[in-house]
Design a protein around this motif. Structure first.
Motif, PDB file in Angstrom:
ATOM      1  N   VAL A 199      42.604  35.124  39.005  1.00 12.82           N
ATOM      2  CA  VAL A 199      41.701  34.561  40.005  1.00 12.82           C
ATOM      3  C   VAL A 199      41.183  33.218  39.481  1.00 12.82           C
ATOM      4  CG1 VAL A 199      39.480  34.860  41.163  1.00 12.82           C
ATOM      5  CG2 VAL A 199      40.997  36.834  40.830  1.00 12.82           C
ATOM      6  N   GLY A 200      41.127  32.234  40.361  1.00 12.16           N
ATOM      7  CA  GLY A 200      40.620  30.920  39.964  1.00 12.16           C
ATOM      8  C   GLY A 200      41.722  29.948  39.602  1.00 12.16           C
ATOM      9  N   THR A 228      39.204  51.364  31.590  1.00 10.40           N
ATOM     10  CA  THR A 228      38.040  51.785  32.374  1.00 10.40           C
ATOM     11  C   THR A 228      38.421  51.761  33.840  1.00 10.40           C
ATOM     12  OG1 THR A 228      36.579  50.678  30.786  1.00 10.40           O
ATOM     13  CG2 THR A 228      35.606  51.320  32.893  1.00 10.40           C
ATOM     14  N   PHE A 229      38.068  52.811  34.560  1.00  6.11           N
ATOM     15  CA  PHE A 229      38.387  52.892  35.986  1.00  6.11           C
ATOM     16  C   PHE A 229      37.125  53.152  36.786  1.00  6.11           C
ATOM     17  CE2 PHE A 229      39.154  55.258  39.807  1.00  6.11           C
ATOM     18  CZ  PHE A 229      40.103  54.468  40.434  1.00  6.11           C
ATOM     19  N   ARG A 230      36.966  52.418  37.902  1.00  9.20           N
ATOM     20  CA  ARG A 230      35.830  52.647  38.799  1.00  9.20           C
ATOM     21  C   ARG A 230      36.351  52.697  40.233  1.00  9.20           C
ATOM     22  NH1 ARG A 230      33.990  54.015  34.763  1.00  9.20           N
ATOM     23  NH2 ARG A 230      32.306  53.079  33.529  1.00  9.20           N
ATOM     24  N   ALA A 261      38.183  49.124  40.949  1.00 11.35           N
ATOM     25  CA  ALA A 261      38.108  48.108  39.908  1.00 11.35           C
ATOM     26  C   ALA A 261      38.424  48.794  38.593  1.00 11.35           C
ATOM     27  CB  ALA A 261      36.714  47.482  39.862  1.00 11.35           C
ATOM     28  N   PHE A 262      39.145  48.109  37.739  1.00 13.29           N
ATOM     29  CA  PHE A 262      39.499  48.726  36.470  1.00 13.29           C
ATOM     30  C   PHE A 262      39.763  47.660  35.425  1.00 13.29           C
ATOM     31  CE2 PHE A 262      44.135  47.971  36.883  1.00 13.29           C
ATOM     32  CZ  PHE A 262      44.239  47.777  38.258  1.00 13.29           C
ATOM     33  N   MET A 263      39.576  48.044  34.177  1.00 12.64           N
ATOM     34  CA  MET A 263      39.948  47.195  33.055  1.00 12.64           C
ATOM     35  C   MET A 263      41.111  47.851  32.357  1.00 12.64           C
ATOM     36  SD  MET A 263      37.652  45.276  30.188  1.00 12.64           S
ATOM     37  CE  MET A 263      37.017  46.725  29.379  1.00 12.64           C
ATOM     38  N   GLN A 309      42.958  41.873  28.161  1.00 15.02           N
ATOM     39  CA  GLN A 309      42.327  43.000  28.854  1.00 15.02           C
ATOM     40  C   GLN A 309      41.673  42.478  30.126  1.00 15.02           C
ATOM     41  OE1 GLN A 309      39.725  44.599  25.787  1.00 15.02           O
ATOM     42  NE2 GLN A 309      41.395  45.792  24.877  1.00 15.02           N
ATOM     43  N   ILE A 321      40.119  42.452  33.991  1.00 13.49           N
ATOM     44  CA  ILE A 321      39.497  43.315  34.996  1.00 13.49           C
ATOM     45  C   ILE A 321      40.220  43.040  36.306  1.00 13.49           C
ATOM     46  CG2 ILE A 321      37.425  43.755  36.375  1.00 13.49           C
ATOM     47  CD1 ILE A 321      35.733  43.175  33.910  1.00 13.49           C
ATOM     48  N   VAL A 363      40.817  44.131  40.515  1.00 16.40           N
ATOM     49  CA  VAL A 363      40.325  44.788  41.717  1.00 16.40           C
ATOM     50  C   VAL A 363      41.494  44.930  42.682  1.00 16.40           C
ATOM     51  CG1 VAL A 363      38.795  44.621  43.707  1.00 16.40           C
ATOM     52  CG2 VAL A 363      37.985  43.917  41.450  1.00 16.40           C
ATOM     53  N   LYS A 379      43.456  41.381  42.628  1.00 16.76           N
ATOM     54  CA  LYS A 379      42.853  40.211  42.005  1.00 16.76           C
ATOM     55  C   LYS A 379      42.645  40.536  40.531  1.00 16.76           C
ATOM     56  CE  LYS A 379      39.875  37.797  44.470  1.00 16.76           C
ATOM     57  NZ  LYS A 379      38.722  37.369  45.320  1.00 16.76           N
ATOM     58  N   TYR A 409      41.120  39.259  36.953  1.00 16.62           N
ATOM     59  CA  TYR A 409      40.166  38.349  36.331  1.00 16.62           C
ATOM     60  C   TYR A 409      40.418  38.299  34.832  1.00 16.62           C
ATOM     61  CZ  TYR A 409      37.625  38.733  40.764  1.00 16.62           C
ATOM     62  OH  TYR A 409      37.274  38.705  42.091  1.00 16.62           O
ATOM     63  N   THR A 412      41.128  34.894  31.618  1.00 12.31           N
ATOM     64  CA  THR A 412      41.448  33.490  31.350  1.00 12.31           C
ATOM     65  C   THR A 412      42.184  33.417  30.017  1.00 12.31           C
ATOM     66  OG1 THR A 412      39.465  32.991  30.044  1.00 12.31           O
ATOM     67  CG2 THR A 412      39.272  32.799  32.452  1.00 12.31           C
ATOM     68  N   ASP A 457      40.543  34.762  26.984  1.00 12.87           N
ATOM     69  CA  ASP A 457      40.439  36.210  26.770  1.00 12.87           C
ATOM     70  C   ASP A 457      41.644  36.789  26.035  1.00 12.87           C
ATOM     71  OD1 ASP A 457      37.973  36.415  28.238  1.00 12.87           O
ATOM     72  OD2 ASP A 457      39.153  36.184  30.072  1.00 12.87           O
ATOM     73  N   ARG A 487      34.610  38.523  32.620  1.00  7.30           N
ATOM     74  CA  ARG A 487      35.862  37.818  32.908  1.00  7.30           C
ATOM     75  C   ARG A 487      35.598  36.773  33.989  1.00  7.30           C
ATOM     76  NH1 ARG A 487      36.850  39.685  28.765  1.00  7.30           N
ATOM     77  NH2 ARG A 487      38.361  41.320  28.247  1.00  7.30           N
ATOM     78  N   ASP A 488      35.868  35.538  33.634  1.00  7.98           N
ATOM     79  CA  ASP A 488      35.655  34.419  34.546  1.00  7.98           C
ATOM     80  C   ASP A 488      36.784  34.312  35.561  1.00  7.98           C
ATOM     81  OD1 ASP A 488      34.433  31.974  35.452  1.00  7.98           O
ATOM     82  OD2 ASP A 488      36.050  30.917  34.426  1.00  7.98           O
ATOM     83  N   GLY A 489      36.453  33.891  36.780  1.00  4.47           N
ATOM     84  CA  GLY A 489      37.463  33.657  37.799  1.00  4.47           C
ATOM     85  C   GLY A 489      37.177  32.395  38.600  1.00  4.47           C
ATOM     86  N   GLY A 490      36.673  31.359  37.927  1.00  2.17           N
ATOM     87  CA  GLY A 490      36.415  30.090  38.626  1.00  2.17           C
ATOM     88  C   GLY A 490      35.091  30.132  39.360  1.00  2.17           C
ATOM     89  N   ILE A 532      31.514  48.237  37.163  1.00  2.00           N
ATOM     90  CA  ILE A 532      32.237  46.966  37.182  1.00  2.00           C
ATOM     91  C   ILE A 532      31.771  46.225  38.424  1.00  2.00           C
ATOM     92  CG2 ILE A 532      34.468  45.840  37.486  1.00  2.00           C
ATOM     93  CD1 ILE A 532      35.741  48.051  35.841  1.00  2.00           C
TER      94      ILE A 532
END
Lengths: 120, 120
Positions: free
Chosen positions: A40-41, A70-72, A79-81, A93, A95, A97, A110, A112, A114, A117, B72-75, B95
Motif C-alpha cells: 500500500v502506498g 497474528t490473525f484478526r 487483518a493479519f500479520m 512481516q 500486515i 487486510v 492490501k 502494509y 515498506t 521493514d 506498518r506505513d502505507g503512505g 490490528i
C-alpha cells in the motif's frame, strides 16, 4: 451482507498456496475483479485476476515460505500479520487486510510494509 | 494524492490521546466526515466527528492504557497492532488500519478484533 465465511481458513489457504502453489493457483483464490495493493502506498494497484497472476509470478522462481503470526477476524474481512521469506535474502512481516465475497474468494488485498521493514 | 504525512507520528499521537485525553480530544484527531468501524464486522460504523466522540466517550470513565506493538506505513494509510487495556479486566491487541488526509486528520479507522481475542 448476510453471508458467513471462515476468514481464518481462507487466509491459511492463501498463505499455503503462496508457499506451494503457482501464480495461477494464487490468482484463482481471487475474485475475477479483485484488487491487490502490495505494498500500500506504492501507487500501484493490480486490478483483475490476470494482473494479479502477473504480480504473483514474480515469486514463482524463488523458494517462498510464509507463516501466520497474528490473525484478526472482521466478518467478511480479516487483518493479519505474517512472515514471508523469499529465497535467502528477503524476509518481511507485513500486515495485510483482505475482504472476501460469499464464495470465499478474495475481493481485495492490501499489504502494509515498506523496505524499512525488511529483516536482514 | 501527492501529500506526505508522518503516519507513525500520527498513530502515536492517537494512541497517546486515547490514553490521556478526553473523548473530544480523540474526536478532534478525526476529520469532520471520518468513519470508525470498531470492531469491523459488527455492522456498526460511526460516521462524523460527533458520532465518533460518542463512541470514545465509552472509554472516558475507565483507566485506559495503550501500547504500540507493530507499525506498518502505507503512505497516506497505516496498519498497526497495539495493546489496549481498559480498567483491570479488558485487554486486547487489535490490528487497526487508518487513513489520513493532507492535514494529518484521520479519515477512517477500522479495528479488527473479536471477543475471542480478549486476553483474560
Amino acid at each position: 451482507m448476510t453471508y458467513s465465511v471462515d476468514t481464518q481458513a481462507l487466509v491459511r489457504r492463501y498463505l499455503h498456496t503462496v508457499n506451494s502453489g503457482t501464480a495461477a493457483d494464487v490468482a484463482a483464490l481471487y475474485a475475477e475483479d479483485a484488487t491487490v495493493a502490495d505494498p500500500v502506498g506504492s501507487g500501484e494497484v493490480h486490478i483483475g485476476r490476470r494482473a494479479i497472476e502477473g504480480f504473483y509470478s514474480g515469486l514463482a522462481a524463488a523458494e517462498v515460505n510464509t507463516e501466520l503470526l497474528t490473525f484478526r477476524d472482521g466478518g467478511h474481512e480479516a487483518a493479519f500479520m505474517f512472515e514471508i521469506t523469499v529465497g535467502d535474502k528477503f524476509r518481511v512481516q507485513p500486515i495485510e487486510v483482505m475482504t472476501f465475497d460469499r464464495d470465499g474468494l478474495i475481493t481485495s488485498m492490501k499489504a502494509y510494509w515498506t523496505p524499512a521493514d525488511v529483516i536482514s
